[in-house]
Design a protein around this motif. Structure first.
Motif, PDB file in Angstrom:
ATOM      1  N   PHE A 186      58.021  -5.094  26.669  1.00  0.00           N
ATOM      2  CA  PHE A 186      56.779  -4.624  27.258  1.00  0.00           C
ATOM      3  C   PHE A 186      56.283  -5.641  28.295  1.00  0.00           C
ATOM      4  N   THR A 187      55.533  -5.136  29.285  1.00  0.00           N
ATOM      5  CA  THR A 187      55.009  -5.992  30.339  1.00  0.00           C
ATOM      6  C   THR A 187      53.489  -6.039  30.271  1.00  0.00           C
ATOM      7  N   PRO A 188      52.865  -7.130  30.740  1.00  0.00           N
ATOM      8  CA  PRO A 188      51.395  -7.216  30.689  1.00  0.00           C
ATOM      9  C   PRO A 188      50.756  -6.231  31.655  1.00  0.00           C
ATOM     10  N   LYS A 189      49.726  -5.508  31.183  1.00  0.00           N
ATOM     11  CA  LYS A 189      48.996  -4.546  32.011  1.00  0.00           C
ATOM     12  C   LYS A 189      47.502  -4.804  31.840  1.00  0.00           C
ATOM     13  N   SER A 190      46.810  -4.953  32.954  1.00  0.00           N
ATOM     14  CA  SER A 190      45.374  -5.248  32.891  1.00  0.00           C
ATOM     15  C   SER A 190      44.571  -4.087  32.302  1.00  0.00           C
ATOM     16  N   ASN A 191      45.119  -2.877  32.376  1.00  0.00           N
ATOM     17  CA  ASN A 191      44.403  -1.705  31.871  1.00  0.00           C
ATOM     18  C   ASN A 191      44.889  -1.259  30.491  1.00  0.00           C
ATOM     19  N   ASN A 192      45.617  -2.132  29.791  1.00  0.00           N
ATOM     20  CA  ASN A 192      46.085  -1.783  28.449  1.00  0.00           C
ATOM     21  C   ASN A 192      44.905  -1.444  27.544  1.00  0.00           C
ATOM     22  N   ILE A 193      45.035  -0.328  26.797  1.00  0.00           N
ATOM     23  CA  ILE A 193      43.944   0.132  25.920  1.00  0.00           C
ATOM     24  C   ILE A 193      44.331   0.091  24.452  1.00  0.00           C
ATOM     25  N   GLY A 194      45.506  -0.458  24.130  1.00  0.00           N
ATOM     26  CA  GLY A 194      46.022  -0.387  22.771  1.00  0.00           C
ATOM     27  C   GLY A 194      45.081  -0.901  21.710  1.00  0.00           C
ATOM     28  N   ASN A 195      44.451  -2.040  21.957  1.00  0.00           N
ATOM     29  CA  ASN A 195      43.618  -2.662  20.917  1.00  0.00           C
ATOM     30  C   ASN A 195      42.325  -1.908  20.649  1.00  0.00           C
ATOM     31  N   GLN A 196      41.934  -1.003  21.537  1.00  0.00           N
ATOM     32  CA  GLN A 196      40.705  -0.249  21.302  1.00  0.00           C
ATOM     33  C   GLN A 196      40.966   1.135  20.707  1.00  0.00           C
ATOM     34  N   LEU A 197      42.243   1.471  20.474  1.00  0.00           N
ATOM     35  CA  LEU A 197      42.581   2.807  19.978  1.00  0.00           C
ATOM     36  C   LEU A 197      42.523   2.878  18.456  1.00  0.00           C
ATOM     37  N   GLN A 198      41.815   3.892  17.969  1.00  0.00           N
ATOM     38  CA  GLN A 198      41.809   4.201  16.542  1.00  0.00           C
ATOM     39  C   GLN A 198      42.858   5.262  16.204  1.00  0.00           C
ATOM     40  N   HIS A 199      43.116   6.181  17.135  1.00  0.00           N
ATOM     41  CA  HIS A 199      44.145   7.212  16.962  1.00  0.00           C
ATOM     42  C   HIS A 199      44.937   7.338  18.256  1.00  0.00           C
ATOM     43  N   ARG A 229      61.313   2.646  34.500  1.00  0.00           N
ATOM     44  CA  ARG A 229      60.223   1.810  34.992  1.00  0.00           C
ATOM     45  C   ARG A 229      58.877   2.462  34.693  1.00  0.00           C
ATOM     46  N   SER A 230      58.813   3.769  34.852  1.00  0.00           N
ATOM     47  CA  SER A 230      57.564   4.479  34.562  1.00  0.00           C
ATOM     48  C   SER A 230      57.331   4.592  33.068  1.00  0.00           C
ATOM     49  N   MET A 231      58.417   4.753  32.298  1.00  0.00           N
ATOM     50  CA  MET A 231      58.268   4.761  30.842  1.00  0.00           C
ATOM     51  C   MET A 231      57.760   3.419  30.345  1.00  0.00           C
ATOM     52  N   LEU A 232      58.307   2.335  30.898  1.00  0.00           N
ATOM     53  CA  LEU A 232      57.847   1.000  30.540  1.00  0.00           C
ATOM     54  C   LEU A 232      56.384   0.803  30.946  1.00  0.00           C
ATOM     55  N   ASN A 233      56.027   1.307  32.112  1.00  0.00           N
ATOM     56  CA  ASN A 233      54.646   1.193  32.585  1.00  0.00           C
ATOM     57  C   ASN A 233      53.684   1.923  31.647  1.00  0.00           C
ATOM     58  N   LEU A 234      54.074   3.133  31.230  1.00  0.00           N
ATOM     59  CA  LEU A 234      53.222   3.907  30.330  1.00  0.00           C
ATOM     60  C   LEU A 234      53.113   3.225  28.967  1.00  0.00           C
ATOM     61  N   GLY A 235      54.241   2.831  28.408  1.00  0.00           N
ATOM     62  CA  GLY A 235      54.222   2.178  27.107  1.00  0.00           C
ATOM     63  C   GLY A 235      53.426   0.878  27.114  1.00  0.00           C
ATOM     64  N   SER A 236      53.502   0.147  28.222  1.00  0.00           N
ATOM     65  CA  SER A 236      52.799  -1.134  28.311  1.00  0.00           C
ATOM     66  C   SER A 236      51.291  -0.945  28.450  1.00  0.00           C
ATOM     67  N   ASN A 237      50.853   0.208  28.957  1.00  0.00           N
ATOM     68  CA  ASN A 237      49.426   0.522  29.009  1.00  0.00           C
ATOM     69  C   ASN A 237      48.873   0.929  27.646  1.00  0.00           C
ATOM     70  N   ILE A 238      49.774   1.306  26.712  1.00  0.00           N
ATOM     71  CA  ILE A 238      49.345   1.853  25.419  1.00  0.00           C
ATOM     72  C   ILE A 238      49.563   0.894  24.261  1.00  0.00           C
ATOM     73  N   ILE A 239      50.579   0.048  24.329  1.00  0.00           N
ATOM     74  CA  ILE A 239      50.987  -0.776  23.196  1.00  0.00           C
ATOM     75  C   ILE A 239      49.813  -1.549  22.586  1.00  0.00           C
ATOM     76  N   LYS A 240      49.729  -1.541  21.275  1.00  0.00           N
ATOM     77  CA  LYS A 240      48.691  -2.275  20.547  1.00  0.00           C
ATOM     78  C   LYS A 240      49.182  -3.689  20.264  1.00  0.00           C
ATOM     79  N   GLY A 241      48.303  -4.669  20.452  1.00  0.00           N
ATOM     80  CA  GLY A 241      48.654  -6.055  20.157  1.00  0.00           C
ATOM     81  C   GLY A 241      49.739  -6.590  21.056  1.00  0.00           C
ATOM     82  N   PHE A 242      49.614  -6.332  22.365  1.00  0.00           N
ATOM     83  CA  PHE A 242      50.645  -6.788  23.303  1.00  0.00           C
ATOM     84  C   PHE A 242      50.829  -8.308  23.249  1.00  0.00           C
ATOM     85  N   SER A 243      52.085  -8.719  23.331  1.00  0.00           N
ATOM     86  CA  SER A 243      52.432 -10.117  23.585  1.00  0.00           C
ATOM     87  C   SER A 243      53.712 -10.107  24.418  1.00  0.00           C
TER      88      SER A 243
END
Length: 475
Positions: free
Chosen positions: A315-328, A270-284
């Motif tokens: 992946f689950t929707p996260k309001s604090n997802n930062i994936g799309n703003q990451l360059q590295h 659950r925590s791994m999913l939470n972390l990945g969902s905060n990072i994933i780029k182009g979430f859907s």
């Protein structure tokens, strides 16, 4: 899942992880297992393995059931393919520590050899509000003995003896590392004795986060040391703190992320999913994180009871997802980066570039049910036979030898301060992100010529090591 025996509890440890099939009934005490009880326990072991083992068709037909249960269990394993299945004499010890609540003094160590065959230890990090912090222990501190006793090394069993001594009240005499002008390191003489008392301690895995503004970039840094949502009290305390970290990253507009998993050996899905969902780029909503595979009989039973969706984690929707703003996106790793940490890397790779700096990760892409019998006074044993394997959305699961880093950098005696831009691994990550050594920043300390032969670490003694804990559907 239906079982013909008394109610069982499952913990899916896939190195991918481990699945926790929880049961709320109170345990009845178990009587000690005696030699004349071996047949009874071994019948249960064999039945469980025959039903759930990934290599069920490789089990010996007529094993000697008079052996002690530990010997019997290890004699069933499909070697060399299976190097991960294990057994414990009391399942309650395992269950009680899955959320990081254990008796300890509050520090984590790397073990190394000195004088060819003696064990020494260097502190990786000190846990907050712990006896070790109160005693003044610091990252990088070294000790050569416990309670005045030195320990020799011949095998992994000696590492366990050393680490188990740290799980009791103990006394240390600390040395400090001194960088030499010749590029080699030495140490100070051991200091005065420091007495450390172990206590039941709940470690918070959300260890450190920072934002660095360098050369026009805003770089987030997050050190996360194992996966668990809370202390086992269903509060989601740690997952909420993780979300708050990413809320700060998003509010500050970070452009790059350094995720420090060098000391993270795995834990709760659950925590791994939470972390990945905060990072994933182009979430859907339909994006697949990973897929589980079992032996055919178990998989058919799961699909029948819970549906095919149980085999797939999205992946689950996260309001604090930062994936799309990451360059590295950089992940710091070590040889103890394992299980849920490796699955996080494998699950994100189809959707974004994941750049690894550090050492080759542990290498475990298979998982196990931990099985035990409830309310059985004749049987307190718990099993963790390999039963599953994990694949990412592209069907990849080829990391049994670990993930090699794009940039190799192993920790040595000169560890640096965690979160300081001059700490060697963070400095390397910042340099990669910026493309040059960070401007206006003091040069990182030159690497030592001293060699450090590591032979173990505190992480291997944790119940959540090499696990990915999942909840049973509907609970």
């Amino acid at each position: 899942m239906k079982k013909s025996s008394a109610a069982l509890r499952y913990l899916l440890c896939a190195a991918t992880g481990v699945a926790l099939f929880s049961c709320k009934k109170k345990d009845a005490p178990s009587d000690p297992v005696t030699p004349d009880n071996n047949q009874y326990v071994n019948d249960w072991i064999y039945q469980s393995m025959k039903s759930d083992y990934f290599w069920t068709d490789k089990l010996p037909a007529s094993p000697d059931r008079s052996q002690d249960p530990e010997t019997f269990f290890y004699g069933l394993l499909n070697r060399p393919d299976d190097r991960f299945s294990w057994i414990v004499p009391d399942y309650r010890t395992l269950v009680s520590s899955l959320n990081g609540v254990v008796k300890e003094a509050g520090y984590s160590v790397t073990l190394f050899l000195f004088d060819q065959s003696k064990l020494g230890a260097q502190i990786q990090y000190v846990k907050r509000s712990s006896p070790a912090e109160a005693a003044g222990l610091k990252r990088g501190d070294v000790f050569w003995a416990i309670n005045g006793k030195e320990y020799t090394y011949a095998s992994g069993a000696d590492v366990d003896v050393f680490l188990s001594a740290l799980e009791q009240n103990h006394t240390l005499r600390i040395s400090k590392i001194i960088p030499g002008a010749d590029g080699r390191d030495s140490s100070t003489a051991p200091g005065n004795p420091i007495q450390l008392t172990v206590q039941e301690y709940a470690e918070n895995p959300v260890y450190l986060d920072s934002v660095y503004e360098i050369n026009g970039k805003k770089i987030g840094y997050f050190m996360y040391n194992f996966f668990t949502p809370d202390k086992g009290d269903s509060s989601l305390l740690y997952d909420n703190q993780m979300d708050a970290v990413f809320g700060r990253f998003k509010a500050k507009g970070i452009t790059d992320l350094v995720l420090d998993l060098r000391y993270n050996p795995g834990g709760d899905s659950r925590s791994m999913l939470n972390l990945g969902s905060n990072i994933i780029k182009g979430f859907s909503p339909g994006k697949v994180f990973y897929r589980r595979e079992y032996n055919k009989a178990i998989e058919d039973e799961i699909v029948k009871d819970y549906g095919a969706d149980f085999l797939v984690e999205k992946f689950t929707p996260k309001s604090n997802n930062i994936g799309n703003q990451l360059q590295h996106f950089v992940v710091l790793t070590s040889s103890t980066t394992a299980s849920a940490s490796e699955l996080l890397v494998n699950g994100l790779r189809p959707y974004m570039q994941v750049y690894l700096i550090g050492d080759t990760t542990y290498g475990k892409n298979v998982g196990s049910w931990t099985i035990y019998a409830r309310n059985d006074r004749r049987n307190s044993w718990g099993l963790q036979p390999i039963v599953t394997k994990a694949f990412n959305s592209e069907g990849n699961s080829d990391y049994t030898n670990g993930f090699p880093p794009q940039q190799v950098l192993k920790e040595g005696f000169r560890m640096g301060v965690l979160g300081d831009v001059k700490e060697p691994m963070l400095y390397a990550a910042l340099t990669h992100i910026l493309g040059v050594a960070p401007a206006r920043m003091a040069q990182v300390q030159a690497p030592a010529r001293s060699t450090l032969r590591k032979v173990g670490a505190s992480q291997q003694r944790r119940a959540y090591a090499n696990q990915l804990i999942e909840q049973k559907p509907g609970q």
